[in-house]
Enzyme design. Structure first.
Site, PDB file in Angstrom:
ATOM      1  CG  ASN A  10      -7.407  -6.359  -6.987  1.00 29.62           C
ATOM      2  OD1 ASN A  10      -8.525  -6.843  -6.760  1.00 29.62           O
ATOM      3  ND2 ASN A  10      -7.009  -5.200  -6.499  1.00 29.62           N
ATOM      4  NE  ARG A  87      -7.892  -6.079  -2.483  1.00 30.56           N
ATOM      5  CZ  ARG A  87      -8.772  -5.140  -2.735  1.00 30.56           C
ATOM      6  NH1 ARG A  87      -9.060  -4.807  -3.975  1.00 30.56           N
ATOM      7  NH2 ARG A  87      -9.371  -4.521  -1.763  1.00 30.56           N
ATOM      8  CG  HIS A 176      -7.940  -0.329   2.991  1.00 28.29           C
ATOM      9  ND1 HIS A 176      -8.610   0.798   3.406  1.00 28.29           N
ATOM     10  CD2 HIS A 176      -8.163  -0.434   1.666  1.00 28.29           C
ATOM     11  CE1 HIS A 176      -9.234   1.335   2.371  1.00 28.29           C
ATOM     12  NE2 HIS A 176      -8.985   0.605   1.302  1.00 28.29           N
ATOM     13  NE  ARG A 237     -16.422   2.342  -0.501  1.00 33.09           N
ATOM     14  CZ  ARG A 237     -15.302   1.629  -0.322  1.00 33.09           C
ATOM     15  NH1 ARG A 237     -15.020   1.116   0.850  1.00 33.09           N
ATOM     16  NH2 ARG A 237     -14.474   1.434  -1.320  1.00 33.09           N
ATOM     17  CD  GLU A 381      -3.541  -2.166  -1.274  1.00 32.86           C
ATOM     18  OE1 GLU A 381      -3.613  -1.188  -2.052  1.00 32.86           O
ATOM     19  OE2 GLU A 381      -4.520  -2.651  -0.706  1.00 32.86           O
TER      20      GLU A 381
END
Ligand code: ADP
Length: 395
Positions: A10, A87, A176, A237, A381
């Site tokens: 990733n 990813r 996601h 965020r 993940e």
């Protein structure tokens, strides 16, 4: 055939996370993180079995890190590495599923870089470095967006002029996806329900946060949009704000687009509201000690999450369960409790003891009898990426 091994990579713009996933083992034989790549402070940390190590590699880039990770991965895999899973953040409308990487797939990832200017180029660097270093190994790309390509048009379109979608790809994509897909499949397994006849609401709450409506194994709606800024309050965020905020701040404070973007992505969310931290664990402790900013951040986070889940319910005909996952979803009983306080109208009620028990990787049901089901399901993940890679190798 012995159990196969997939190295999962990733790549961020200045970081690289990696894990070796063995299909027969619950824990990863090797996992690690390289940070501050391209700077004099570049460093890689890894855990091989029980041993933790770190190495400073001043100036190292992604390729140098992979050069270092390869022998570690081969050692951890007992010399038998079967493939690499990458990813990739944005697959746009090109990719509706994970893909075996070839020249066309590379071109597709490049074509979507405009939609994820920080992420896709970094993902490509990792893929190209891995292909150069492991030319004989199959490589697979797993997209954050792909799972949400099943959303109906009424969920993915913005109410803006049609040409912005048709000519410029302005629509909701969602992110996601790998996590929402993994936890909804796990939830169905845990409850002995067929995935292809099941309906879930899922809340992935990490540094980034999103909700998702999942029907029969497909995403029907999700809270993130064109970019991962839309939707919930996150670590740094803002999530949803009035779209006129950009012009308002330009007019009243003379801010540039870049200043507003930076504020919304890096200085907002839990961090902006609390004035203290982007980290929910820190905020939970400060809230208990009476810190007003931490209390406000916690309250806004939970209320907005509940509001999003109630909205996501429009994507379902029935509900088999609400799933909490991600660092906050898996560990914060207080966030789960406060969020469900706001969803009483839908009949949710938690069992305090079960809620408190489900932390640090403990999965389970946490509602009282008579309430719609609520589940804590740890995400994974890396394992989902490895499972996708193995499925493509088998095909
Ligand atoms: P990422 O999105 O980077 O993978 P994680 O899924 O690990 O992040 O989630 C990180 C978030 O989880 C942080 O806000 C962290 O404070 C929060 N978290 C982890 N443990 C707890 C806990 N026990 N209580 C509250 N929040 C927690």
């Amino acid at each position: 055939m012995s159990a196969r091994n997939i190295l999962v990579i990733n790549c961020g713009s200045s970081s690289l996370k990696f894990a070796l996933v063995n299909e027969a083992q619950a824990t990863f034989p090797l996992q690690g993180l390289a940070e501050r790549l391209g700077s004099p402070e570049a460093v890689v940390h890894w855990q091989l079995g029980d041993a933790k190590e770190s190495l400073n590699l001043p100036g190292a880039d992604h390729r140098e890190i992979l050069n270092h990770v390869l022998p570690l991965a081969q050692e951890a895999a007992g010399g038998q590495l079967d493939g690499i899973g990458h990813r990739v953040v944005h697959g746009g409308e090109h990719f509706t599923a994970s893909s075996l990487i070839d020249a066309n797939v590379l071109e597709g990832i490049r074509a979507n870089a405009q939609l994820a200017p920080l992420h896709n180029p970094a993902n490509l660097v990792g893929i190209e470095a891995a292909m150069a270093l492991f030319p004989g190994l199959p490589q697979v790309s797993v997209f954050d967006t792909a799972f949400h390509q099943s959303m109906p048009e009424h969920a993915y379109r913005y109410a803006v002029p049609d040409f912005l979608y048709k000519e410029h790809g302005v629509r909701r994509y969602g992110f996601h996806g790998t996590s929402h897909r993994y936890v909804s499949k796990r939830a169905a397994e845990m409850m002995n329900l067929p995935v292809e006849d099941s309906s879930w609401l899922s809340a992935h709450l990490g540094n980034g946060c999103s909700t998702c409506a999942i029907v029969n194994g497909e995403s029907r709606d999700t809270s993130m949009g064109l970019t991962p800024l839309e939707g919930l309050v996150m670590g740094t965020r803002s999530g949803d704000v009035d779209p006129n905020l950009h012009s308002h701040l330009a007019r009243t404070l003379g801010w540039s687009i870049e200043q507003v973007d930076r504020m919304l992505n890096h200085d907002s969310g839990l961090k902006g509201l609390s004035g203290l931290s982007n980290d929910m664990r820190t905020l939970s402790e400060a809230r208990q000690a009476g810190h007003p900013g931490a209390t406000l951040a916690f309250e806004v986070f939970c209320y907005r999450l509940a509001k999003s889940l109630a909205g996501m319910a429009c994507g379902l005909q029935k509900l088999d369960g609400l799933i909490f996952t991600g660092g906050i979803g898996e560990n914060s009983a207080a966030v789960r409790e406060r969020t469900l306080d706001h969803l009483k109208l839908l009949g949710f009620q938690l069992d305090g003891e079960a809620n408190a028990r489900c932390t640090r990787g403990v999965a389970g049901e946490i509602q009282v009898t008579g309430s719609p089901r609520v589940l804590v399901v740890p995400t994974n993940e890396e394992r989902q990426i490895a499972l996708d890679a193995l499925a493509l190798l088998d095909a």
